[in-house]
Design a protein around this motif. Sequence first.
Motif, PDB file in Angstrom:
ATOM      1  N   ALA A  91       0.825  -1.212   0.000  1.00  0.00           N
ATOM      2  CA  ALA A  91       0.000   0.000   0.000  1.00  0.00           C
ATOM      3  C   ALA A  91       0.857   1.260   0.000  1.00  0.00           C
ATOM      4  O   ALA A  91       1.910   1.303   0.623  1.00  0.00           O
ATOM      5  CB  ALA A  91      -0.918  -0.006   1.213  1.00  0.00           C
ATOM      6  N   ASN A  92       0.390   2.262  -0.690  1.00  0.00           N
ATOM      7  CA  ASN A  92       1.061   3.563  -0.733  1.00  0.00           C
ATOM      8  C   ASN A  92       0.756   4.317   0.562  1.00  0.00           C
ATOM      9  O   ASN A  92      -0.381   4.725   0.796  1.00  0.00           O
ATOM     10  CB  ASN A  92       0.539   4.332  -1.948  1.00  0.00           C
ATOM     11  CG  ASN A  92       1.204   5.683  -2.093  1.00  0.00           C
ATOM     12  OD1 ASN A  92       1.575   6.303  -1.103  1.00  0.00           O
ATOM     13  ND2 ASN A  92       1.359   6.127  -3.322  1.00  0.00           N
ATOM     14  N   PRO A  93       1.760   4.484   1.414  1.00  0.00           N
ATOM     15  CA  PRO A  93       1.515   5.107   2.720  1.00  0.00           C
ATOM     16  C   PRO A  93       1.020   6.542   2.592  1.00  0.00           C
ATOM     17  O   PRO A  93       0.250   7.002   3.440  1.00  0.00           O
ATOM     18  CB  PRO A  93       2.885   5.089   3.395  1.00  0.00           C
ATOM     19  CG  PRO A  93       3.750   4.197   2.582  1.00  0.00           C
ATOM     20  CD  PRO A  93       3.175   4.159   1.203  1.00  0.00           C
ATOM     21  N   ALA A  94       1.452   7.232   1.545  1.00  0.00           N
ATOM     22  CA  ALA A  94       1.035   8.623   1.376  1.00  0.00           C
ATOM     23  C   ALA A  94      -0.467   8.694   1.097  1.00  0.00           C
ATOM     24  O   ALA A  94      -1.188   9.492   1.695  1.00  0.00           O
ATOM     25  CB  ALA A  94       1.816   9.276   0.249  1.00  0.00           C
ATOM     26  N   ALA A  95      -0.930   7.847   0.216  1.00  0.00           N
ATOM     27  CA  ALA A  95      -2.362   7.837  -0.116  1.00  0.00           C
ATOM     28  C   ALA A  95      -3.184   7.453   1.103  1.00  0.00           C
ATOM     29  O   ALA A  95      -4.228   8.033   1.400  1.00  0.00           O
ATOM     30  CB  ALA A  95      -2.624   6.857  -1.258  1.00  0.00           C
TER      31      ALA A  95
ATOM     32  N   ALA B 288      -2.335   7.801   4.231  1.00  0.00           N
ATOM     33  CA  ALA B 288      -2.313   8.871   5.231  1.00  0.00           C
ATOM     34  C   ALA B 288      -3.241  10.009   4.820  1.00  0.00           C
ATOM     35  O   ALA B 288      -3.946  10.579   5.639  1.00  0.00           O
ATOM     36  CB  ALA B 288      -0.893   9.392   5.415  1.00  0.00           C
ATOM     37  N   LEU B 289      -3.245  10.300   3.528  1.00  0.00           N
ATOM     38  CA  LEU B 289      -4.066  11.411   3.052  1.00  0.00           C
ATOM     39  C   LEU B 289      -5.555  11.101   3.204  1.00  0.00           C
ATOM     40  O   LEU B 289      -6.331  11.938   3.644  1.00  0.00           O
ATOM     41  CB  LEU B 289      -3.738  11.698   1.584  1.00  0.00           C
ATOM     42  CG  LEU B 289      -4.390  12.951   1.000  1.00  0.00           C
ATOM     43  CD1 LEU B 289      -3.968  14.173   1.796  1.00  0.00           C
ATOM     44  CD2 LEU B 289      -4.006  13.098  -0.467  1.00  0.00           C
ATOM     45  N   ALA B 290      -5.912   9.881   2.869  1.00  0.00           N
ATOM     46  CA  ALA B 290      -7.330   9.512   2.920  1.00  0.00           C
ATOM     47  C   ALA B 290      -7.840   9.376   4.346  1.00  0.00           C
ATOM     48  O   ALA B 290      -8.993   9.676   4.630  1.00  0.00           O
ATOM     49  CB  ALA B 290      -7.551   8.207   2.146  1.00  0.00           C
TER      50      ALA B 290
ATOM     51  N   ALA C 278      -6.378  10.720   7.096  1.00  0.00           N
ATOM     52  CA  ALA C 278      -5.914  11.794   7.979  1.00  0.00           C
ATOM     53  C   ALA C 278      -5.123  11.218   9.136  1.00  0.00           C
ATOM     54  O   ALA C 278      -5.143  11.752  10.249  1.00  0.00           O
ATOM     55  CB  ALA C 278      -7.085  12.640   8.497  1.00  0.00           C
ATOM     56  N   ARG C 279      -4.464  10.113   8.864  1.00  0.00           N
ATOM     57  CA  ARG C 279      -3.695   9.441   9.922  1.00  0.00           C
ATOM     58  C   ARG C 279      -2.670   8.534   9.269  1.00  0.00           C
ATOM     59  O   ARG C 279      -3.013   7.705   8.427  1.00  0.00           O
ATOM     60  CB  ARG C 279      -4.664   8.595  10.765  1.00  0.00           C
ATOM     61  CG  ARG C 279      -4.020   7.649  11.726  1.00  0.00           C
ATOM     62  CD  ARG C 279      -4.222   8.071  13.152  1.00  0.00           C
ATOM     63  NE  ARG C 279      -4.242   9.503  13.330  1.00  0.00           N
ATOM     64  CZ  ARG C 279      -4.769  10.122  14.381  1.00  0.00           C
ATOM     65  NH1 ARG C 279      -5.338   9.429  15.317  1.00  0.00           N
ATOM     66  NH2 ARG C 279      -4.721  11.427  14.475  1.00  0.00           N
TER      67      ARG C 279
ATOM     68  N   HIS D 282       0.723   5.818   9.446  1.00  0.00           N
ATOM     69  CA  HIS D 282       1.137   4.658  10.236  1.00  0.00           C
ATOM     70  C   HIS D 282       2.530   4.911  10.807  1.00  0.00           C
ATOM     71  O   HIS D 282       3.321   3.995  10.958  1.00  0.00           O
ATOM     72  CB  HIS D 282       1.104   3.401   9.373  1.00  0.00           C
ATOM     73  CG  HIS D 282      -0.289   2.922   9.103  1.00  0.00           C
ATOM     74  ND1 HIS D 282      -0.615   1.598   8.937  1.00  0.00           N
ATOM     75  CD2 HIS D 282      -1.451   3.587   8.999  1.00  0.00           C
ATOM     76  CE1 HIS D 282      -1.919   1.482   8.723  1.00  0.00           C
ATOM     77  NE2 HIS D 282      -2.447   2.674   8.747  1.00  0.00           N
TER      78      HIS D 282
ATOM     79  N   ALA E 174       3.094  17.486  11.043  1.00  0.00           N
ATOM     80  CA  ALA E 174       2.600  17.529   9.666  1.00  0.00           C
ATOM     81  C   ALA E 174       2.505  16.132   9.068  1.00  0.00           C
ATOM     82  O   ALA E 174       1.766  15.902   8.117  1.00  0.00           O
ATOM     83  CB  ALA E 174       3.505  18.401   8.810  1.00  0.00           C
ATOM     84  N   TYR E 175       3.252  15.191   9.636  1.00  0.00           N
ATOM     85  CA  TYR E 175       3.201  13.809   9.144  1.00  0.00           C
ATOM     86  C   TYR E 175       1.998  13.054   9.682  1.00  0.00           C
ATOM     87  O   TYR E 175       1.817  11.883   9.382  1.00  0.00           O
ATOM     88  CB  TYR E 175       4.485  13.062   9.528  1.00  0.00           C
ATOM     89  CG  TYR E 175       5.654  13.425   8.646  1.00  0.00           C
ATOM     90  CD1 TYR E 175       5.983  12.641   7.552  1.00  0.00           C
ATOM     91  CD2 TYR E 175       6.416  14.562   8.900  1.00  0.00           C
ATOM     92  CE1 TYR E 175       7.046  12.975   6.737  1.00  0.00           C
ATOM     93  CE2 TYR E 175       7.474  14.911   8.090  1.00  0.00           C
ATOM     94  CZ  TYR E 175       7.781  14.116   7.004  1.00  0.00           C
ATOM     95  OH  TYR E 175       8.825  14.445   6.186  1.00  0.00           O
ATOM     96  N   GLN E 176       1.211  13.739  10.515  1.00  0.00           N
ATOM     97  CA  GLN E 176       0.044  13.110  11.103  1.00  0.00           C
ATOM     98  C   GLN E 176       0.363  11.774  11.746  1.00  0.00           C
ATOM     99  O   GLN E 176      -0.248  10.753  11.428  1.00  0.00           O
ATOM    100  CB  GLN E 176      -1.029  12.922  10.017  1.00  0.00           C
ATOM    101  CG  GLN E 176      -1.387  14.208   9.330  1.00  0.00           C
ATOM    102  CD  GLN E 176      -2.269  13.994   8.099  1.00  0.00           C
ATOM    103  OE1 GLN E 176      -2.839  14.913   7.592  1.00  0.00           O
ATOM    104  NE2 GLN E 176      -2.367  12.757   7.629  1.00  0.00           N
TER     105      GLN E 176
END
Lengths: 339, 339
Positions: A57-61, A63-65, A67-68, A70, A123-125
Amino acid sequence: MSRTGSRTTGRPTLAEVARLSGVSPITASRALRGVSTVAPELAEKVAAAAAALGYVANPAARALASARSHSVVVLIPSLSNQLFIDTLEAIHEVMRPRGLEVLIGNYHYDSEEEENLIRNYLAYQPCGMLLTGFDRSDAARQMLAASGVPCVHMMELGGEAGALSVGFSQQQAGRAAAQHLIERGRRRLAFIAAQLDPRVMQRAEGFRQALAEAGLQATELEMLTPQPSSIALGSELFSQLLAQAPDVDGIFFCNDDLAQGAVLQALRQGVEVPRQVAMVGFNDLPASAHMVPRLTSIRTPRAAVGRGAAQALLALLDGKRVATEQQDLGFELMVRESS
Amino acid sequence: MSRTGSRTTGRPTLAEVARLSGVSPITASRALRGVSTVAPELAEKVAAAAAALGYVANPAARALASARSHSVVVLIPSLSNQLFIDTLEAIHEVMRPRGLEVLIGNYHYDSEEEENLIRNYLAYQPCGMLLTGFDRSDAARQMLAASGVPCVHMMELGGEAGALSVGFSQQQAGRAAAQHLIERGRRRLAFIAAQLDPRVMQRAEGFRQALAEAGLQATELEMLTPQPSSIALGSELFSQLLAQAPDVDGIFFCNDDLAQGAVLQALRQGVEVPRQVAMVGFNDLPASAHMVPRLTSIRTPRAAVGRGAAQALLALLDGKRVATEQQDLGFELMVRESS
DNA sequence: CTGAAAGCGCTTACAG
DNA sequence: CTGAAAGCGCTTACAG
């Protein structure tokens, strides 16, 4: 070969996994995350497809979806003290198997640097934060509170009401060192300390209390310097102390590297340890048990602190209520040849 | 207070910065990144608005949109060797001011673990990778090549054509240690090594070569063990060696912690160093100069390696051609009392 | 030099 | 238990 300007990563996506396993992307997502109840047969198909494609899984996607992320942020004051390396390793051992990324921030015992790290890492949530001690700027404190990111504090006990901590009593540890020297019949006791971070000062406090209770002069023989702790500094401070107070008969060092430097310097100067002066170190770093003479030291549960803090944070993330706000892991006096 | 289920982060977004500064989000984005040519006055407004709002870009959104993160992955085999800590610190010092996040992967000298780390970290779309040495699984190599992520190799020189490396010749270093002992008139030379990673074996090779060239028996007195290197192990191996070969008169250790353990054990056993046996360590770790006797060691440019590798990667990211594929930073023999 | 549109790859929230 | 729609907060690619 140029990758500039590309919008896609070229890596397999959730949509491809879904297509290959004949389900919708949402179901694939759920199956992969192991949430909700996905029919076992579908979950299997999805897992197989993901494996076949080598899907990660793409961690950026993600995290963006959601709002949190890993990611778990760990803030430590130094990397040059083996102490924190052991803690870090233990944290990794707990977090990695759970698929959590550990972001390490070293603030070099600098409050402003810690504040900047917090600002940037927020900012990295991150899904959680592991902090060293309780001493930080008001701004840092406010950012953390406003973010709502769950935090666990390491090394010290205490803090504001509701704050979670895993550590041990630094003060009790300083006390134990002094009491040991007193029991050994030492009366002219010195405290040699560097860095002077809050935990060092708590140890100092415990040391002083024990001396006062024994009716001894408590602060006359203290050598405190904000310089970073090191073997070289330990050698130097020991020589100085001996020149100033030749009758000193016991020394407690706030960290083992100082004690190691001192014991080696004593060897060099022909000062007999412990006959003339007894020595007690702190942290029980790996080299200490091998010094000549072998160093007495207070073993601190640094790996256990990392493990405990990581587990407490995981419990928090799983929505469990953490039973004990302050987890006291204690310490152990390792009596060896130097005292 | 519950944050579950929220889609937004509650943090200021680029859109808000744009609104406040009266420009479009794209212009705000460009101004903040300092790319393209944004009118200076607009750039100023944007900067002011961002500062006023305390805006920090969401790295996840940024990574998703650009298919490229601002993370650099560093893979090291161990955290318990101070060597890598120094390298890591130097890397941070170069990367942080450029706004790059450093993700640290410790693979514990385990090839499979390294492969897993690479697989997972590639999902983060790092803008670059810093690797230790050249020795890794074919699968790892293929993943790296397929990803197109720019890599720089640390510590060793060499590798496949086109591979960038920053380090020094491990073999020459082993050679230098042997030559020094030979120059000191030593003839019964031993090599004590642990871990046995590729770099240790390269040092062994250099050591053997120098012995062979001097007409000495090259491998008779070698003690090699794959166990992790430590002071305790150094003490133990030294005792064993002395029992097996009482006439040994010079020892080269593949890492300073082994040498430190040996010199302390010699002190304990009453073996005179260097009169009876000379000792040369490797890496020149902080404690070595303080041992009794002070240890001769080969100082390795570990911080410079980290710095150089980080800078080479930055040059690559800036699209500059890196002039030298192999950056040799050399090493220095620190002659002290033990040889 | 600036912007409107589209899209990165996921997950949330809502239905059914 | 499963899915269609919408959206997270940015940047790319294309216009003007």
